[in-house]
Design a protein around this motif. Structure first.
Motif, mmCIF file in Angstrom:
data_model
loop_
_atom_site.group_PDB
_atom_site.id
_atom_site.type_symbol
_atom_site.label_atom_id
_atom_site.label_comp_id
_atom_site.label_asym_id
_atom_site.label_seq_id
_atom_site.Cartn_x
_atom_site.Cartn_y
_atom_site.Cartn_z
ATOM 1 N N GLN A 154 0.713 -1.298 -0.025
ATOM 2 C CA GLN A 154 -0.048 0.132 0.095
ATOM 3 C C GLN A 154 0.857 1.313 0.037
ATOM 4 O OE1 GLN A 154 -3.728 -0.126 2.519
ATOM 5 N NE2 GLN A 154 -2.579 -1.837 3.393
ATOM 6 N N LEU A 155 2.037 1.174 0.501
ATOM 7 C CA LEU A 155 2.979 2.390 0.550
ATOM 8 C C LEU A 155 2.861 3.081 -0.710
ATOM 9 C CD1 LEU A 155 4.555 3.904 2.331
ATOM 10 C CD2 LEU A 155 6.744 2.523 1.428
ATOM 11 N N PRO A 156 2.976 2.619 -2.014
ATOM 12 C CA PRO A 156 3.091 3.430 -3.260
ATOM 13 C C PRO A 156 1.793 4.420 -3.384
ATOM 14 C CG PRO A 156 3.772 1.393 -3.668
ATOM 15 C CD PRO A 156 3.130 1.281 -2.466
ATOM 16 N N PHE A 157 0.672 4.141 -2.738
ATOM 17 C CA PHE A 157 -0.403 4.843 -3.037
ATOM 18 C C PHE A 157 -0.661 6.046 -1.975
ATOM 19 C CE2 PHE A 157 -1.175 0.491 -4.491
ATOM 20 C CZ PHE A 157 -1.829 0.721 -5.861
ATOM 21 N N MET A 158 0.322 6.026 -0.920
ATOM 22 C CA MET A 158 0.083 7.020 -0.014
ATOM 23 C C MET A 158 0.777 8.256 -0.363
ATOM 24 S SD MET A 158 -1.967 5.960 2.342
ATOM 25 C CE MET A 158 -2.756 4.490 1.532
ATOM 26 N N ASP A 159 0.268 9.529 -0.367
ATOM 27 C CA ASP A 159 0.938 10.731 -0.587
ATOM 28 C C ASP A 159 1.950 11.112 0.380
ATOM 29 O OD1 ASP A 159 -0.576 12.463 -2.948
ATOM 30 O OD2 ASP A 159 -2.174 11.157 -2.214
ATOM 31 N N PHE A 160 1.570 10.595 1.806
ATOM 32 C CA PHE A 160 2.745 10.749 2.762
ATOM 33 C C PHE A 160 1.946 10.125 3.807
ATOM 34 C CE2 PHE A 160 0.075 14.741 2.886
ATOM 35 C CZ PHE A 160 -0.396 14.997 4.139
ATOM 36 N N VAL A 161 2.751 10.254 4.891
ATOM 37 C CA VAL A 161 2.476 9.201 6.217
ATOM 38 C C VAL A 161 2.856 10.231 7.409
ATOM 39 C CG1 VAL A 161 2.970 7.162 7.745
ATOM 40 C CG2 VAL A 161 2.916 6.914 5.241
ATOM 41 N N ILE A 162 1.950 10.202 8.372
ATOM 42 C CA ILE A 162 2.216 11.110 9.646
ATOM 43 C C ILE A 162 2.311 9.879 10.685
ATOM 44 C CG2 ILE A 162 1.106 12.647 11.252
ATOM 45 C CD1 ILE A 162 1.850 14.188 8.537
ATOM 46 N N SER A 163 3.445 9.879 11.199
ATOM 47 C CA SER A 163 3.435 9.089 12.364
ATOM 48 C C SER A 163 3.567 9.615 13.700
ATOM 49 C CB SER A 163 4.787 8.035 12.283
ATOM 50 O OG SER A 163 5.812 9.012 12.532
#
Length: 207
Positions: free
Chosen positions: A125-134
């Motif tokens: 799923q990572l390629p579909f995310m614009d960015f990640v907030i952790s």
């Protein structure tokens, strides 16, 4: 009009509750010789950062502060091992992301960045995310809305142009506080293309 979907990670995009439960218990067993039983985990510990879990255990008199660092390190180590061993490509979630290409997609999680990226990568799923907030990108994790507020600002959208998908009480509280449209799900299996499209249509008609 909904222009972005902001997803929680555990219990929404990945079924990681068991990974966290298993890895924390392995760490606690190894370092201090006890585990958290399943009912207690679901009721008290699910969906909150490891450090917060340890603070609760400390207040209960079950874990001393001098053990925090070693338990935390062991827990992260065990989490990576469990993800590497058990995570696999999720064709249903990939189908979901592929069919809503016109919408921005963000993951907002209480997990640390390294494990969040690994979970998304291993499930495809990572390629579909614009960015990640952790949890490393905020000063206050959920139930604070800070992660969602940062994501909405970064997308340059208004809260009402965003739909948040959440499953756990603390995440749902954070989502509502952000002012965005909130889709409350009972778990990972409910997050399907059909359900997401239906909810987007609902919010578009009622906003």
């Amino acid at each position: 009009m909904i222009k972005a979907i902001l997803y929680d990670l555990d219990g929404v995009l990945v079924d990681a509750t068991e990974w966290h439960y298993e890895s924390l218990n392995n760490a606690l067993q190894e370092v201090v010789g006890f585990i958290i039983n399943r009912d207690e985990h679901i009721e008290t510990f699910n969906g909150i950062p490891t450090m917060t879990k340890m603070e609760i255990l400390n207040k209960q008199g079950r874990l001393s502060k001098d053990k925090f660092d070693i338990v935390w390190e062991k827990k992260q180590e065990k989490t990576f091992e469990v993800i590497e061993k058990t995570a696999s490509i999720d064709t249903n979630k990939i189908r979901l992301h592929q069919n809503i290409k016109n919408l921005k997609k963000v993951c907002v999680t209480n997990s640390i960045r390294k494990s969040a990226l690994l979970m998304l990568e291993k499930t495809g799923q990572l390629p579909f995310m614009d960015f990640v907030i952790s949890n490393e990108d905020v000063s206050s994790p959920k139930p604070s809305p800070e992660g969602y507020t940062i994501a909405i600002e970064k997308l340059n959208l208004t809260p009402k142009e965003c739909m948040i998908v959440e499953d756990a009480p603390k995440g749902i509280e954070a989502a509502h506080q952000s002012g965005a449209n909130v889709y409350e799900v009972s778990g990972y299996n409910e997050v399907t293309l059909e359900n997401i499209l239906a909810k987007i249509n609902y919010f578009n008609l009622h906003s």
